[in-house]
Design an enzyme around this catalytic site. Structure first.
Site, mmCIF file in Angstrom:
data_model
loop_
_atom_site.group_PDB
_atom_site.id
_atom_site.type_symbol
_atom_site.label_atom_id
_atom_site.label_comp_id
_atom_site.label_asym_id
_atom_site.label_seq_id
_atom_site.Cartn_x
_atom_site.Cartn_y
_atom_site.Cartn_z
ATOM 1 C CG HIS A 134 -36.802 -144.595 -117.517
ATOM 2 N ND1 HIS A 134 -37.537 -143.871 -118.417
ATOM 3 C CD2 HIS A 134 -35.849 -145.222 -118.216
ATOM 4 C CE1 HIS A 134 -37.045 -144.074 -119.611
ATOM 5 N NE2 HIS A 134 -36.009 -144.883 -119.519
ATOM 6 C CG ASN A 148 -33.903 -134.319 -117.945
ATOM 7 O OD1 ASN A 148 -33.945 -133.548 -117.006
ATOM 8 N ND2 ASN A 148 -34.984 -134.790 -118.534
ATOM 9 C CB CYS A 167 -38.692 -128.935 -121.868
ATOM 10 S SG CYS A 167 -37.395 -129.559 -122.958
HETATM 11 C C1 PEP Z 1 -33.725 -133.442 -121.473
HETATM 12 O O1 PEP Z 1 -32.748 -134.057 -121.901
HETATM 13 O O2 PEP Z 1 -33.673 -132.608 -120.537
HETATM 14 C C2 PEP Z 1 -35.059 -133.664 -122.048
HETATM 15 C C3 PEP Z 1 -36.087 -132.918 -121.711
HETATM 16 O O3 PEP Z 1 -35.193 -134.698 -122.921
HETATM 17 P P1 PEP Z 1 -35.301 -136.251 -122.476
HETATM 18 O O4 PEP Z 1 -35.436 -136.300 -120.981
HETATM 19 O O5 PEP Z 1 -36.481 -136.784 -123.185
HETATM 20 O O6 PEP Z 1 -34.004 -136.795 -122.978
#
Ligand code: PEP
Ligand code: MG
Length: 565
Positions: free
Chosen positions: A187, A436, A490
């Site tokens: 975060h 991520n 993303c």
């Molecule tokens: C990810 O997992 O890369 C993603 C964009 O989703 P989040 O960070 O909301 O899990």
């Protein structure tokens, strides 16, 4: 001068004095009694005085804050004077309980009562617990929990930041963030990037730096320097001089030879979307809808959802907005969808999987999305999080079709989806790589844990291979179905300008990131041709490890160092 290494997560070079985030207030022992020499009257008076101080402090801070932060602080200030809270605490004191334990227990019962009332009241339950902790801190004579206050801007040092801490984080006061915990996908990292604050995580030894010490932070290199000298002064000055160039994006993502790479924004609601549009975002590549309802413990109505979604769509008339259905669970629990008792939430019923345990919520959400899309001018695409199999993708596509949504897609963030991208994509129109989670699952490393930061980087060869396989799968599915199935990114990887170039070289067609990173990514992308990007992708793929991949690619992009990225 002393150097403390860590992992850089948000660029910026800055010098400032540090302030530590106070430790959370510990629970007073159960059954703690009044000291023998303290009468209930004295203890009750001390409690009321402490509550008064907390009330005044919060009110003062509210007066200086603005927007959401002000409203949160004003509401919390009122709670410090709440008659029911203080009355039940005094009752316990009169029965012999210590003042700290009394306010702790009274806070718990009032909070539970508010929680049971539901709706707006339930959303205040956490505020009562915050007030309780502040009163205990005051009684103990220790600093109040939460972001410290200061008249002058400072560099915030913390173990990690909770999403709630950010409500009162004033970017005008906080110059940079440095945490001893947290990984590059934590975060803290995401928040820092969205606020445009230089930041590093997993910083070793920062807990020992005294409050008020002067340090230099390089958020790209991942470095804290104690007692900075002339070299750091110069670097910080150069960064400040470059800042203007790095904050302006002309709304045109392209390589030097004109290969278009639309640069989109990650948003969590209308406020982000408006800000992203103002910063030149070419659309939205990830609308995290769960962020609209994080504090809700009941499912929002179709009307409420539809209004929240339309507010985001309306910021991008005529442009693409990729909405993600609720990704509840793990680091983003939603009380109405998440089982808080799961032993391993990241591997549990999260994202699309909540449709198995709480059927109906997804269908109602899709209905609300379709309604909002019909009433707006945005080009709305919809994707599901945490898809693992082709069958799940097919079912999601049919749910979208039933709701009247024309462009269904999936997030590829589970390695199984990347490995079988060809068949997953056959059933939907597009994919967006969530690097991520893809990294956390490929490396079996919790994205929130500082000690695992070295594993948890999308520069890992395994992650780059999964990206490559996803693109290959999309090419196969496109050829087979006769429709182009674009693959975007993303995850936070898209916001790293060096990695963004590699991703384009691997065949990714759009990049979505926090709007603050758009200008930096655009600036670096403009310095390479598509062939250069492909060459850098080959170089990264040939590296034996994440560190080498990053270092080799960065060495070929001197513009990064020139701009301090
Ligand atoms: C990810 O997992 O890369 C993603 C964009 O989703 P989040 O960070 O909301 O899990
Ligand atoms: Mg994810």
């Amino acid at each position: 001068m002393q150097n403390l290494p860590g992992v850089g997560v948000s660029p910026g070079r800055i010098i400032g004095t540090i302030r530590h985030m106070p430790h959370p207030v510990s629970e007073p022992p159960a059954g703690e009694r009044l000291a023998a020499d303290t009468s209930p009257e004295t203890a009750a008076a001390a409690l009321k005085a402490a509550a008064g101080v907390v009330h005044n402090n919060l009110k003062e801070r509210a007066a200086m804050a603005s927007g959401d932060g002000k409203a949160v602080l004003e509401a919390t200030a009122l709670m410090a004077k709440d008659a029911m809270l203080l009355k039940s605490a005094v009752k316990l004191i009169n029965a012999g309980t210590s003042a700290e334990r009394a306010i702790w227990e009274a806070g718990a019962s009032v909070s539970e009562m508010l929680h049971n009332l539901g709706g707006y009241m339930a959303e205040r339950a956490a505020d009562i617990l915050d007030v309780r902790a502040r009163i205990v801190a005051e009684l103990r004579g220790v600093p109040a929990p939460g972001i410290p206050t200061s008249d002058t801007p400072f560099i915030l040092v913390a173990e990690d930041l909770a999403p709630a801490d950010t409500a009162t984080l004033d970017p005008a006061k906080v110059l940079a963030l440095v945490t001893s915990g947290g990984g590059p996908q934590s975060h803290t990292a995401i928040i820092a990037r969205s606020l445009g604050l230089p930041a590093m995580v997993a910083a070793r030894g920062v807990e020992q730096i005294p409050d008020g010490a002067e340090v230099y932070v390089d958020g790209a290199a991942g470095l804290v320097v104690l007692d900075p000298g002339a070299e750091q002064q110069e670097a910080a000055q150069a960064w400040a001089d470059n800042a203007a160039a790095l904050s302006a994006f002309d709304g045109n993502g392209t390589t030097a030879d004109g290969h278009l790479v639309p640069l989109l924004a990650n948003v969590g609601g209308a406020k982000d979307a408006t800000a992203a549009a103002a910063l030149g975002a070419q659309g939205v590549g990830l609308f995290r809808t769960e962020f609209c309802f994080l504090e809700r413990d009941t499912e929002p109505s179709v009307e409420e959802q539809s209004a929240a979604y339309k507010a985001v769509f309306d910021a991008f008339p005529g442009k693409k907005v990729v909405l993600r259905t609720l990704d509840a669970g793990a680091d983003k629990p939603l009380p109405f969808l998440t089982d808080a008792t799961e032993p391993n939430p990241a591997l549990g019923v999260r994202g699309y999987r909540t449709d198995w345990t709480t059927p109906g919520v997804l269908e109602r959400q899709l209905f609300a999305v379709a309604q909002a899309a019909a009433a707006s001018e945005a080009d709305v695409w919809v994707m599901a999080p945490m898809i693992s199999t082709a069958a799940e993708a097919a079912r999601f596509a049919s749910l979208c079709q039933a709701a009247g949504i024309q462009t269904p897609g999936v997030m590829v963030e589970v390695p199984s989806a990347a490995l079988t991208a060809g068949s997953v994509l056959r059933n939907v129109n597009f994919a967006s790589l969530g690097t991520n989670d893809l990294t956390q699952y490929a490396m079996a490393a919790d994205r929130q844990l500082g000690p695992l930061a070295e594993l948890n980087t999308p520069w890992q060869p395994a992650v780059l291979r999964l990206v490559q396989l996803s693109v290959v799968g999309s090419i196969e599915a496109s050829a087979e179905t006769g429709t182009v199935k674009p693959v975007g990114v993303c995850g936070e990887a898209a916001a790293d300008p060096a990695l963004a170039v590699v991703l384009v070289g691997l065949g990714v067609s759009t990049l979505s990131m926090t709007a603050r990173s758009l200008a930096a990514v655009a600036a670096v992308l403009k310095t390479v041709t598509l062939a250069d990007a492909q060459e850098l992708a080959r170089l990264a793929l040939s590296a034996p490890g994440a560190e080498e991949a990053r270092a080799w690619v960065r060495a070929k992009l001197p513009v990064l160092d020139e701009l301090g990225l």
